[in-house]
Design a protein around this motif. Structure first.
Motif, PDB file in Angstrom:
ATOM      1  N   GLN A 106     -22.180  34.428  16.032  1.00 40.77           N
ATOM      2  CA  GLN A 106     -20.859  34.459  16.659  1.00 40.77           C
ATOM      3  C   GLN A 106     -20.049  33.216  16.308  1.00 40.77           C
ATOM      4  OE1 GLN A 106     -21.856  34.957  20.803  1.00 40.77           O
ATOM      5  NE2 GLN A 106     -21.782  37.191  20.686  1.00 40.77           N
ATOM      6  N   LYS A 107     -20.693  32.072  16.382  1.00 40.79           N
ATOM      7  CA  LYS A 107     -20.002  30.814  16.091  1.00 40.79           C
ATOM      8  C   LYS A 107     -19.529  30.790  14.637  1.00 40.79           C
ATOM      9  CE  LYS A 107     -20.542  25.865  16.798  1.00 40.79           C
ATOM     10  NZ  LYS A 107     -21.435  24.806  17.266  1.00 40.79           N
ATOM     11  N   LEU A 108     -20.392  31.218  13.732  1.00 41.55           N
ATOM     12  CA  LEU A 108     -20.037  31.218  12.317  1.00 41.55           C
ATOM     13  C   LEU A 108     -18.905  32.210  12.038  1.00 41.55           C
ATOM     14  CD1 LEU A 108     -20.576  30.028   9.563  1.00 41.55           C
ATOM     15  CD2 LEU A 108     -22.396  31.697   9.233  1.00 41.55           C
ATOM     16  N   GLU A 109     -18.948  33.371  12.664  1.00 40.14           N
ATOM     17  CA  GLU A 109     -17.875  34.350  12.476  1.00 40.14           C
ATOM     18  C   GLU A 109     -16.544  33.802  12.995  1.00 40.14           C
ATOM     19  OE1 GLU A 109     -19.667  37.690  14.451  1.00 40.14           O
ATOM     20  OE2 GLU A 109     -20.486  38.495  12.584  1.00 40.14           O
ATOM     21  N   GLU A 110     -16.581  33.101  14.126  1.00 43.17           N
ATOM     22  CA  GLU A 110     -15.363  32.481  14.662  1.00 43.17           C
ATOM     23  C   GLU A 110     -14.832  31.423  13.698  1.00 43.17           C
ATOM     24  OE1 GLU A 110     -16.224  30.844  18.531  1.00 43.17           O
ATOM     25  OE2 GLU A 110     -16.800  32.801  19.337  1.00 43.17           O
ATOM     26  N   LEU A 111     -15.725  30.600  13.184  1.00 41.67           N
ATOM     27  CA  LEU A 111     -15.315  29.552  12.248  1.00 41.67           C
ATOM     28  C   LEU A 111     -14.754  30.147  10.960  1.00 41.67           C
ATOM     29  CD1 LEU A 111     -18.225  26.974  12.681  1.00 41.67           C
ATOM     30  CD2 LEU A 111     -15.855  26.718  13.427  1.00 41.67           C
ATOM     31  N   MET A 112     -15.343  31.241  10.510  1.00 38.87           N
ATOM     32  CA  MET A 112     -14.852  31.891   9.296  1.00 38.87           C
ATOM     33  C   MET A 112     -13.440  32.438   9.511  1.00 38.87           C
ATOM     34  SD  MET A 112     -18.351  33.771   8.037  1.00 38.87           S
ATOM     35  CE  MET A 112     -17.650  34.629   6.636  1.00 38.87           C
ATOM     36  N   THR A 113     -13.196  32.996  10.692  1.00 33.61           N
ATOM     37  CA  THR A 113     -11.860  33.504  11.014  1.00 33.61           C
ATOM     38  C   THR A 113     -10.852  32.359  11.030  1.00 33.61           C
ATOM     39  OG1 THR A 113     -12.811  35.303  12.317  1.00 33.61           O
ATOM     40  CG2 THR A 113     -10.510  34.741  12.752  1.00 33.61           C
ATOM     41  N   LYS A 114     -11.212  31.254  11.681  1.00 29.43           N
ATOM     42  CA  LYS A 114     -10.325  30.085  11.730  1.00 29.43           C
ATOM     43  C   LYS A 114     -10.086  29.530  10.327  1.00 29.43           C
ATOM     44  CE  LYS A 114     -11.505  28.485  16.370  1.00 29.43           C
ATOM     45  NZ  LYS A 114     -12.162  27.430  17.155  1.00 29.43           N
ATOM     46  N   PHE A 115     -11.140  29.501   9.535  1.00 32.90           N
ATOM     47  CA  PHE A 115     -11.043  28.972   8.168  1.00 32.90           C
ATOM     48  C   PHE A 115     -10.075  29.828   7.339  1.00 32.90           C
ATOM     49  CE2 PHE A 115     -12.588  28.202   3.820  1.00 32.90           C
ATOM     50  CZ  PHE A 115     -12.639  26.815   3.809  1.00 32.90           C
ATOM     51  N   GLN A 116     -10.198  31.147   7.460  1.00 34.32           N
ATOM     52  CA  GLN A 116      -9.301  32.045   6.727  1.00 34.32           C
ATOM     53  C   GLN A 116      -7.855  31.853   7.176  1.00 34.32           C
ATOM     54  OE1 GLN A 116     -10.889  36.051   7.078  1.00 34.32           O
ATOM     55  NE2 GLN A 116     -11.069  36.160   4.871  1.00 34.32           N
ATOM     56  N   ARG A 117      -7.658  31.730   8.475  1.00 33.09           N
ATOM     57  CA  ARG A 117      -6.318  31.520   9.010  1.00 33.09           C
ATOM     58  C   ARG A 117      -5.741  30.213   8.463  1.00 33.09           C
ATOM     59  NH1 ARG A 117      -7.010  31.290  14.694  1.00 33.09           N
ATOM     60  NH2 ARG A 117      -8.017  33.282  14.463  1.00 33.09           N
ATOM     61  N   PHE A 118      -6.569  29.178   8.448  1.00 30.40           N
ATOM     62  CA  PHE A 118      -6.143  27.885   7.923  1.00 30.40           C
ATOM     63  C   PHE A 118      -5.763  28.000   6.445  1.00 30.40           C
ATOM     64  CE2 PHE A 118      -7.191  23.875   5.772  1.00 30.40           C
ATOM     65  CZ  PHE A 118      -6.323  23.015   6.430  1.00 30.40           C
ATOM     66  N   GLN A 119      -6.590  28.711   5.663  1.00 31.01           N
ATOM     67  CA  GLN A 119      -6.288  28.885   4.240  1.00 31.01           C
ATOM     68  C   GLN A 119      -4.967  29.635   4.052  1.00 31.01           C
ATOM     69  OE1 GLN A 119      -9.935  30.725   2.710  1.00 31.01           O
ATOM     70  NE2 GLN A 119     -10.361  28.857   1.568  1.00 31.01           N
ATOM     71  N   ASN A 120      -4.744  30.668   4.848  1.00 31.88           N
ATOM     72  CA  ASN A 120      -3.497  31.422   4.759  1.00 31.88           C
ATOM     73  C   ASN A 120      -2.296  30.553   5.129  1.00 31.88           C
ATOM     74  OD1 ASN A 120      -4.856  33.724   3.953  1.00 31.88           O
ATOM     75  ND2 ASN A 120      -4.945  34.579   6.022  1.00 31.88           N
ATOM     76  N   ASP A 121      -2.446  29.779   6.207  1.00 32.24           N
ATOM     77  CA  ASP A 121      -1.366  28.876   6.617  1.00 32.24           C
ATOM     78  C   ASP A 121      -1.086  27.836   5.540  1.00 32.24           C
ATOM     79  OD1 ASP A 121      -1.215  30.281   8.978  1.00 32.24           O
ATOM     80  OD2 ASP A 121      -2.207  28.738  10.200  1.00 32.24           O
ATOM     81  N   THR A 122      -2.138  27.355   4.912  1.00 28.33           N
ATOM     82  CA  THR A 122      -1.981  26.358   3.842  1.00 28.33           C
ATOM     83  C   THR A 122      -1.228  26.957   2.659  1.00 28.33           C
ATOM     84  OG1 THR A 122      -4.036  25.290   4.522  1.00 28.33           O
ATOM     85  CG2 THR A 122      -3.230  24.762   2.346  1.00 28.33           C
ATOM     86  N   LYS A 123      -1.572  28.180   2.276  1.00 27.18           N
ATOM     87  CA  LYS A 123      -0.870  28.851   1.173  1.00 27.18           C
ATOM     88  C   LYS A 123       0.615  29.008   1.501  1.00 27.18           C
ATOM     89  CE  LYS A 123      -4.679  31.635  -0.600  1.00 27.18           C
ATOM     90  NZ  LYS A 123      -5.246  32.994  -0.647  1.00 27.18           N
ATOM     91  N   THR A 124       0.893  29.455   2.728  1.00 30.00           N
ATOM     92  CA  THR A 124       2.278  29.646   3.158  1.00 30.00           C
ATOM     93  C   THR A 124       3.037  28.315   3.118  1.00 30.00           C
ATOM     94  OG1 THR A 124       1.578  31.448   4.601  1.00 30.00           O
ATOM     95  CG2 THR A 124       3.741  30.485   5.045  1.00 30.00           C
ATOM     96  N   LEU A 125       2.417  27.275   3.603  1.00 29.11           N
ATOM     97  CA  LEU A 125       3.046  25.953   3.613  1.00 29.11           C
ATOM     98  C   LEU A 125       3.288  25.451   2.193  1.00 29.11           C
ATOM     99  CD1 LEU A 125       4.043  23.567   5.291  1.00 29.11           C
ATOM    100  CD2 LEU A 125       1.717  22.645   5.214  1.00 29.11           C
ATOM    101  N   LYS A 126       2.343  25.642   1.300  1.00 28.76           N
ATOM    102  CA  LYS A 126       2.511  25.203  -0.090  1.00 28.76           C
ATOM    103  C   LYS A 126       3.648  25.964  -0.767  1.00 28.76           C
ATOM    104  CE  LYS A 126      -2.124  23.457  -1.015  1.00 28.76           C
ATOM    105  NZ  LYS A 126      -3.366  23.655  -1.760  1.00 28.76           N
ATOM    106  N   LYS A 127       3.738  27.252  -0.486  1.00 26.81           N
ATOM    107  CA  LYS A 127       4.814  28.067  -1.060  1.00 26.81           C
ATOM    108  C   LYS A 127       6.160  27.553  -0.554  1.00 26.81           C
ATOM    109  CE  LYS A 127       6.549  32.768  -1.344  1.00 26.81           C
ATOM    110  NZ  LYS A 127       6.590  34.037  -0.675  1.00 26.81           N
TER     111      LYS A 127
END
Length: 156
Positions: A106-127
């Protein structure tokens, strides 16, 4: 002889104990910070495989429990108590291991979701930053061109 465990009991006990020790060792590995999604996915696959293995070992654990119950009906009190204590220790470790597995997944799945969200936010910010950079490097309109200045003000 009725109070002695069958050979299969001892083999199953040994197998279960080895499996529990190996699984506890895998779960006790220190968790390190991971900055790569693929590594997180690999770890989750390993934990899921361990959960599957836990379910496969459940039959052996059930066999041990029922065998102890059968032996304790036939065995003297002290022998019966020894086997009951042995199985209670194993059941305790089993439950703890099972709970840790669920918690880790459960903890790893939560972290993976947060990590993906962070990566998406980073892409949006870079664009956005790239677009702003292009905008800032554009040539400024002449001071007398109020229409172009208004247009640029709107863009800002």
């Amino acid at each position: 002889f009725d109070s002695l465990p069958p050979v299969h009991y001892k083999e199953t006990m040994s197998t279960i104990l080895v499996w529990i020790q190996q699984s506890e060792a895998k779960l006790s590995m220190p968790q390190v910070a991971v900055a790569e999604y693929e590594i997180m996915e690999q770890r989750l696959r390993e934990l899921k495989a361990l959960q599957s293995s836990l379910q496969e070992q459940q039959k052996g654990l059930n066999y041990l429990s029922t065998t102890v119950e059968d032996m304790s009906r036939k065995a003297p009190a002290e022998v019966s108590q020894r086997y009951r204590t042995e199985i209670e220790v194993i059941l305790g470790r089993w439950k703890k291991l099972s709970a840790q597995l669920v918690e880790h997944c459960q903890k790893l799945e939560e972290l993976m979701t947060k990590f993906q969200r962070f990566q998406n936010d980073t892409k949006t910010l870079k664009k956005w930053m790239a677009e702003v950079d292009v905008f800032l490097k554009e040539e400024w309109p002449a001071l007398g061109d109020s229409e172009a200045l208004e247009k640029q003000l709107e863009q800002c």
